[in-house]
Design an enzyme around this catalytic site. Structure first.
Site, PDB file in Angstrom:
ATOM      1  N   ASP A 191       0.804  -1.232   0.000  1.00 50.99           N
ATOM      2  CA  ASP A 191       0.000   0.000   0.000  1.00 50.99           C
ATOM      3  C   ASP A 191       0.834   1.277   0.000  1.00 50.99           C
ATOM      4  O   ASP A 191       0.323   2.359   0.295  1.00 50.99           O
ATOM      5  CB  ASP A 191      -0.939   0.007   1.224  1.00 50.99           C
TER       6      ASP A 191
ATOM      7  N   ASP B 293      -6.582  -3.560  -6.540  1.00 52.83           N
ATOM      8  CA  ASP B 293      -6.262  -2.279  -5.884  1.00 52.83           C
ATOM      9  C   ASP B 293      -4.807  -1.868  -6.104  1.00 52.83           C
ATOM     10  O   ASP B 293      -4.463  -0.681  -6.101  1.00 52.83           O
ATOM     11  CB  ASP B 293      -6.478  -2.350  -4.358  1.00 52.83           C
TER      12      ASP B 293
END
Ligand code: GLY
Length: 407
Positions: free
Chosen positions: A124, A184
């Site tokens: 992330d 994602d």
């Protein structure tokens, strides 16, 4: 006579542009009030958190993320995947208003995340570092931000496996997946492209292109909807299975996943000018905006195949990501006018129907987002990333109107 008519048309045109500029000014006035309110809630929550002895050994909370079911503010530490969105919101408010006070707040909340540049335990990095330091660098040219972006890209690159051709997303649930890659993860590539530009080291660019190309091959169905999680065999590079984590089922189209794909492939086209990425983004948009379950206001349900539509929660965060992506896609696509029209409609509906009243919801801007319905977590709540992409979409829409560059 003819020249009078032309003058009238011109005046009406200028009048409507002025009205739109006024409208945007009002939205940002509201956003400033709402975010000032949030900063007070953040201070109070953080003070209470620090005073609680039970938290002594826990990593310090730094950014607001969402609300508990009973409406309390949830703050998260720097390592949380959402920690960069609130600093990003502050940078966007600074970008629109030009006010020094917002720059100072943005700098302070961005600085809280610096240690993440060495955190190789997560994919992330882009969400955390590019929304915060990336925007900060774009708006200030602060060279220390540039160095942090490059170091973060180096750390993220450690998660790339050349046999698979992708960056590994998660390390959790090792009994479920060998080498999980989630849709994602496309968003994290923006950090890698930027790092190559800023450092001259092409290895980051190559990793990003490999990840996007492999994802394009393995994550999509024939209708251009995407799976959420693709699991790979690291010895052969083959796909083991295609599943979901936050969607309704393995075969369903989780709304935010579709939004990440749309945004990610549009951005990959910007960075590479590879027509295959543009085509992919257009096809994803085709799946989303021709989908029979998409409501009239274009704010998707949390999954396009959720079983009880229309009695399912919406996901305003997915809609905000889609709107921002479509504004960019409108620059590159022959269907640009159509995509821009959809983005205008989404932002207009988010503004009129999905905004918190000032002083409510602990200062979050949007309501009605869904984090993870299968886990019954963050359902129909405000989420910091909905706010971030909503402001980004508003700014992109405004730049397009004024024929200014988006980046
Ligand atoms: N990247 C995690 C999510 O979209 O929920």
């Amino acid at each position: 006579m003819k020249s009078r008519i032309l003058l009238l048309i011109l005046l009406i045109g200028v009048g409507s542009l002025n009205a739109k500029a006024q409208q945007l000014k009002k939205i940002f006035d509201d956003t400033e009030k709402q975010t000032s309110f949030m900063l007070d809630q953040v201070n109070q929550t953080k003070t209470a958190w620090l005073n609680d002895v039970q938290n002594k050994k826990k990593p310090e909370v730094v950014s607001p993320r969402t609300l508990t079911p009973d409406g309390k503010l949830v703050m998260v530490p720097a390592k949380d995947w959402t920690s960069g969105f609130f600093p990003g919101v502050l940078w966007y408010i600074y970008e629109f208003t030009g006010k020094e006070q917002w720059k100072e707040k943005a700098e302070a909340f961005t600085a809280n995340l610096e240690k993440e540049k060495f955190n190789a335990g997560t994919h992330d990095m882009g969400f955390k570092i590019y929304c915060s330091y990336g925007n900060g660098y774009r708006l200030t040219n602060n060279t220390s931000y540039r160095d942090i972006i490059i170091q973060s890209a180096k750390t993220l690159s450690k998660r790339f496996n050349p046999k698979v051709g992708c960056i590994r997303s998660w390390d959790h649930n090792k009994e479920k997946w060998d080498y999980p890659v989630i849709i994602d993860n496309m968003i994290n590539l923006e950090l890698l492209f930027a790092a190559t530009r800023l450092s001259g080291d092409s290895s980051f660019y190559k990793i990003a292109v490999s990840h996007a190309t492999t994802t394009m091959k393995n994550h999509f169905r024939s209708d251009y909807s995407s799976f959420h999680v693709v699991d790979y065999d690291t010895l052969t590079g083959n796909v083991i299975k295609k599943t979901t984590h936050q969607g309704f089922s393995n075969e369903s189209a989780w709304a935010r996943g579709q939004a990440w794909g749309l945004y990610g492939f549009t951005m990959c086209y910007r960075e590479t000018k590879n027509k295959a990425f543009l085509n992919q983004a257009e096809k994803i948009a085709g799946f989303i905006f021709n989908n029979p379950t998409l409501p009239k206001d274009l704010i998707a349900y949390w999954d396009f195949n959720a079983p009880n539509i229309p009695n399912e929660p919406r996901d305003a965060s997915a809609a905000a990501v889609m709107a921002s992506a479509l504004y960019e896609l409108s620059l590159y696509s022959t269907q640009g006018k159509y995509f821009r029209g959809i983005a205008d409609k989404i932002t207009s509906n988010l503004t009129s129907q999905y905004r918190s009243k000032i002083g409510e919801n602990q200062g979050f801007i949007l309501i009605h987002s869904t984090g993870s319905k299968p886990m019954n977590s963050e359902v129909d709540v405000p989420l910091n990333y909905a706010d971030y992409y909503y402001l980004e979409a508003l700014l992109r829409g405004e730049k397009l109107k004024n024929k200014k560059p988006l980046f």
